[in-house]
Design an enzyme around this catalytic site. Structure first.
Site, PDB file in Angstrom:
ATOM      1  N   GLU A 413     -13.433 -28.459  16.074  1.00  0.00           N
ATOM      2  CA  GLU A 413     -14.330 -27.339  16.384  1.00  0.00           C
ATOM      3  C   GLU A 413     -13.987 -26.634  17.686  1.00  0.00           C
ATOM      4  O   GLU A 413     -14.736 -26.671  18.644  1.00  0.00           O
ATOM      5  CB  GLU A 413     -15.780 -27.829  16.385  1.00  0.00           C
ATOM      6  N   GLU A 477     -15.419 -33.828   7.332  1.00  0.00           N
ATOM      7  CA  GLU A 477     -16.775 -34.341   7.529  1.00  0.00           C
ATOM      8  C   GLU A 477     -17.597 -33.936   6.322  1.00  0.00           C
ATOM      9  O   GLU A 477     -17.491 -32.812   5.841  1.00  0.00           O
ATOM     10  CB  GLU A 477     -17.424 -33.749   8.784  1.00  0.00           C
TER      11      GLU A 477
END
Ligand code: GAL
Length: 963
Positions: A413, A477
């Site tokens: 991220e 994820e």
């Protein structure tokens, strides 16, 4: 422009050595400097005060000096407090500057060299991990400074050492330029949290080495070469190998895979240094959009793992590392993404040994820039590129010799930017043997995998149906394991099994990061964000793991184990046929044995083993069950077939269950209402009514007693304490149904009794159940009938109005005196289950205390339902109580010592205080769980939509002597 101070410098540091491979197995001398060090915490960076680095300084005589354990985080040792944020930087975003309030820990350690410490060669001082920036002095001389918290840093110190009284001084700043690169969703925990060692480097020592050990699956040969700057020899006694560095060798070997972690002991030696190694032969490729190891497609049944120990934070001892991996292996997990930084290097040794696929991720996340529209994002600002590439180098060089690492990951991220491209370029150039990962669009150039997070099942299906592209697809994820859940795992797994290029995923995440704390009156609980007075924090979002902070498996882990089991057992219990499918990617089933048992009404009547033929990976075998044991007992019967370990392994003993299935053999007899002939009529007795074994309030129609057991408040119930997944993601209001439930007022329904009607056959109570300020309602009619012994309740529910939100639950709730706290049931167990988390629910006879039925989620929420219950008994110590049996459909059973309202109001487990009742929910329906605390919500088929419902139960009294 002023010159930046080192802790606000975007450069990776000054004075450190080139990174090199981790060498735990070296025979060169090393000195572990762990222990109690002198320590002083200052609220600011204190550049003006460096006296503590000097020889003559006496911490005992100086103000503010105490001690701290190294390795460790000072905030977990009584100096300052930990703080939690998810994406937000807890300081102003003004890169690379940090606030003046910059907690700074001065560490000082005085040590002697062992008497026999060698005098030749060089000595390096090695830091395995310091958060977030350190400046280091030895014997009064500054060595340099570094950033990159979860990466090693070394200094050459040979010329500075003396036999006695060496003074090592380390100034550690909580905030630095590096903090902008370390915005992972976790506690901010400064300190020297991994070991500090002194390592002798003899003349001619191995500066670095890289053992390349590939595997050619077409002919079963290993391809061996070791590269190192020095001349060295590699010996592998088991293979009869004695190989010079730089030379290639091809020889027959057994390959390494996560399922068959075959390692060969080896020694790499220069003459002056010998390093013991364990070599695993394997080759990773991406071919036609499929990630393969040794030619075989791999399916990641993965988890994201942070380094976390509840007492010591990211200082994780070897035993905890092993325990994590053993627990993973026991739960059929085969892959770890080291979110979001390289773990302690010893963890990777264990992954090699026990067999896990590893995505090793760099220590990098800049997610907090999302709050400023990504302005100034370091990965897109070339001033930071050297620091980014330095991080990539430190990871790759340290970890390159691990067979378990099959993929490098740039980080997490960070948006996108040129700096990531530079990291990718460096890694690909240095190690073309492993694909690269970064979560982004399918055509993102700096990733060899197409990786997404929290995509819904339908998206995975769409990607699957589109067919393979250049890049294998993974979910780096998915399935947010926060609180109760995650739901919907089964549906994901079927898609991963269906589409070759959809290669599985990594559940977010392995462990809850709760920190143990104690209330003033001495009760223990786990604390989370906000419990330490943090002005900016993200609450319990830090508790989203498959295991509790103390590593107790949560129901989510048990569910995951079942869903990803590498053997699928199906069959027809009536026809006595069983199909055993081997879902391993490499291993055959020779490590397993197949066991059966036959149960009538949940009681095992017999069992045995089924011979298991050779079943290669991807294959199946069809077997026949034996004739069922003879029995006079009538009733529902089923086979339970289990695949268990045939012998001890490094991670579980013989008999450990890997996979199972239940095959119905004789269906349950349909339950019917008490025969009308035997039915009794209600009798009025003053203000009460008697019906069979029960008493009612004649005016309100409320059940007041069943046999000897006082009963209170039996009525329709639709509320559950919203789970984290019901509440939805904090940044996406309304993503879970919880907000709509509360807006509608489902937590404060009003009940109105419209009629209490007695007739010869029973009692009918007509009610309207509705929230305030709304004209939506549920018309609930309770019809009571009885024989002398049995009390039957039939509930009909008819909605009024247009209901747009699903219900949390639909059933009845009642309260019993607190003494009825022992529960036996025939149905799903032993653990909790909900509509989309019920794969692991095993039908059988179970017994548990009411306290034992609770799942202690760190933030209290709905939990503990048992699925498919045929009957249940709640009894007191003397064995007396009541029994409830299912009507036409099995029910969900929940029992607790507090109400759902009380559960809903609690913030920590210690807020749950039993009152003197046991509250029992008998549910016809439950809303699913989903994953909306970060990902997708409940699939349509697991939603509890409002519609007409009919359900019922039969109650009877249990006398104390019946046991
Ligand atoms: C992801 C992130 C993780 C964690 C998770 C939510 O977006 O990569 O670090 O924050 O969400 O728990």
């Amino acid at each position: 422009m002023r010159n930046p101070v080192y802790y606000e410098d975007v450069s990776p540091g000054h004075g450190t050595l080139q990174p090199r491979s981790w060498t735990a197995g070296s025979d060169a001398r090393r000195l572990d400097l762990s222990g109690e060090w002198d320590f002083r915490l200052s609220p600011t960076a204190r550049p003006d005060d460096e006296a503590f680095t000097e020889d003559g300084f006496d911490p005992a005589a100086a103000p503010g000096w105490r001690s701290v354990r190294v390795p460790g985080h000072w905030v977990l040792q009584g100096h300052g407090e930990p703080a939690y944020t998810n994406t937000r930087y807890p300081f102003p975003v003004d890169p690379p500057r940090v606030p003046d309030e910059n907690p700074t820990g001065d560490h000082r350690h005085v040590f002697d060299l062992p008497a026999d410490w060698p005098g030749d060669g060089e000595v390096v001082l090695r830091f395995e991990g310091v958060e977030s920036c350190a400046r280091v002095w030895l014997n009064g001389r500054v060595l340099g400074d570094f950033q990159g918290s979860r990466l090693p840093h070394e200094f050459a110190v040979g010329g500075l050492l003396r036999p006695h009284g060496n003074v090592l001084a380390v100034r550690v700043h909580q905030w630095s330029a590096g903090s902008y690169l370390e915005d992972q969703d976790m506690w901010w925990l400064p300190g020297i949290f991994r070991e500090v060692t002194l390592q002798h480097r003899p003349e001619g020592a191995l500066d670095d080495f890289w053992v390349h050990a590939g595997y050619d699956h077409t002919d079963g040969s290993g391809l061996l070469r070791v590269d190192c700057p020095q001349r060295a020899r590699l010996t592998v006694p088991e293979l009869g190998v004695d190989l010079a560095s730089g030379e290639d060798l091809r020889l027959p070997v057994e390959p390494w895979t996560a399922e068959t972690p075959r390692l060969y002991d080896a020694v790499l030696s220069t003459g002056s240094e010998a390093v013991s190694l364990r070599i695993g032969f394997r080759t990773v490729t991406v071919e036609d959009g499929v990630l393969r190891v040794n030619g075989g497609r791999v399916l990641f049944r993965g988890v994201n793992r942070h380094e976390f120990h509840p007492e010591t934070g990211r200082t994780v001892d070897a035993e905890t590392m092993r325990r994590d991996l053993v627990l993973m292996k026991r739960h059929n997990i085969n892959a770890v993404r080291t979110s979001h930084y390289p773990p302690h290097p010893a963890f990777l040794d264990l992954c090699d040994e026990l067999g896990l696929w590893v995505i090793d991720e760099c220590d990098l996340e800049t997610h907090g820039f999302t709050h400023v529209d990504w302005r100034g994002n370091p990965v897109d600002d070339e001033r930071w590129t050297p620091a980014l590439v330095d991080r990539a180098r430190r990871m790759v060089e340290r970890d390159k010799n691990h067979p378990s690492i099959v993929v490098w990951s740039l980080g997490n991220e960070c948006g996108s930017g040129k700096g990531l491209g530079e990291m990718a370029r460096w890694i690909r150039d240095r190690d073309p043997s492993r694909p690269l990962h970064y979560e982004n669009d399918p055509d993102y150039p700096d990733s060899d995998l197409h990786s997404m997070m929290y995509a819904r099942q339908s998206k995975v299906d769409e990607i699957g149906r589109a067919g393979a592209t250049r890049k294998p697809f993974i979910l780096c994820e998915y399935a947010h394991a926060m609180g109760n859940g995650p739901g919907g795992l089964t549906e994901y797994q079927r898609l991963f099994e269906k589409y070759e290029h959809c290669q599985g995923g990594f559940v977010w995440e392995w462990t809850d990061h709760g920190l143990p704390r104690r209330t003033a009156d001495g009760r223990d609980f786990f604390a989370y964000g906000g419990d330490f007075g943090e002005p900016v924090h993200d609450g319990n979002f830090v508790c989203d793991g498959l295991v509790f902070p103390d590593r107790t498996p949560s129901p989510g882990l048990v569910e995951y184990k079942k869903v990803v089991e590498p053997v699928r057992i199906t069959g027809d219990g009536t026809a006595r046929t069983v199909r055993v499918r081997n879902l391993h990617d490499f291993a055959d089933l020779s490590a397993l044995a197949l066991e059966w048992s036959y149960e009538v009404e949940g009681e095992p009547l017999g069992g045995g083993r089924l011979p298991l033929p050779h079943v290669p990976a991807g294959g199946h075998a069809d077997l026949e069950l034996p004739a069922p044991p003879r029995t006079d007992v009538a009733g529902e019967a089923q086979w339970t077939v289990r695949a268990v370990l045939a012998g001890d392994t490094a991670w579980a003993p013989e008999g450990h269950c890997v996979a199972w299935a239940q095959l119905p053999a004789v269906p349950a007899a349909p339950t019917t209402a008490p025969a009308s002939g035997a039915q009794v009529a209600p009798r009025r007795d003053g203000s009460s009514l008697t019906l069979g074994p029960a008493s009612f309030d004649a005016v309100t129609g409320a059940l007041t007693r069943l046999g000897a057991v006082p009963v209170e408040g039996l009525r329709l119930d639709v509320w559950r304490a919203p789970t984290d997944n019901d509440e939805g993601a904090p940044w996406k209001p309304g993503s879970g149904p919880g907000t709509a439930w509360r807006r509608l007022g489902l937590h404060r329904m009003r009940h109105r009794v419209d009629a209490v009607e007695c007739d010869d056959a029973g009692l009918t109570v007509r009610t309207r159940v509705a929230p305030a300020a709304s004209d939506l309602a549920l018309r609930a009619v309770y019809r009571w009938t009885a024989t002398d012994e049995l009390l039957r309740l039939d509930v009909s529910v008819d909605p009024e109005g247009t209901w747009e939100v699903p219900l949390p639950r639909l059933g009845v709730r009642l309260a019993l005196p607190g003494a009825y706290d022992r529960v036996r049931w025939f149905g799903g167990g032993p653990g909790e289950a909900y509509p989309d988390t019920r794969a692991a629910s095993l039908v059988g006879r179970w017994e548990e205390s009411v306290d034992g039925l609770q799942t202690p989620y760190v933030r209290p929420q709905e939990n503990g339902a048992r699925a498919d219950v045929r009957w249940a008994r709640l009894t007191d110590a003397a064995g007396g109580g009541l029994r409830v049996a299912a009507g036409t459909a099995y029910f969900w059973l929940t029992a607790r010592r507090w109400t759902s309202e009380h559960l809903d109001a609690a913030a920590h487990t210690t807020d749950l205080v039993p009152d003197d009742r046991v509250y029992v929910n008998l549910d016809h329906g439950q809303h699913g769980i989903g994953s909306a605390s970060c990902g997708p919500g409940v699939l349509q088929r697991h939603k509890l939509m409002v519609s007409t419902a009919r359900f019922g139960f039969t109650f009877s009294a249990v006398a104390g002597d019946e046991g």
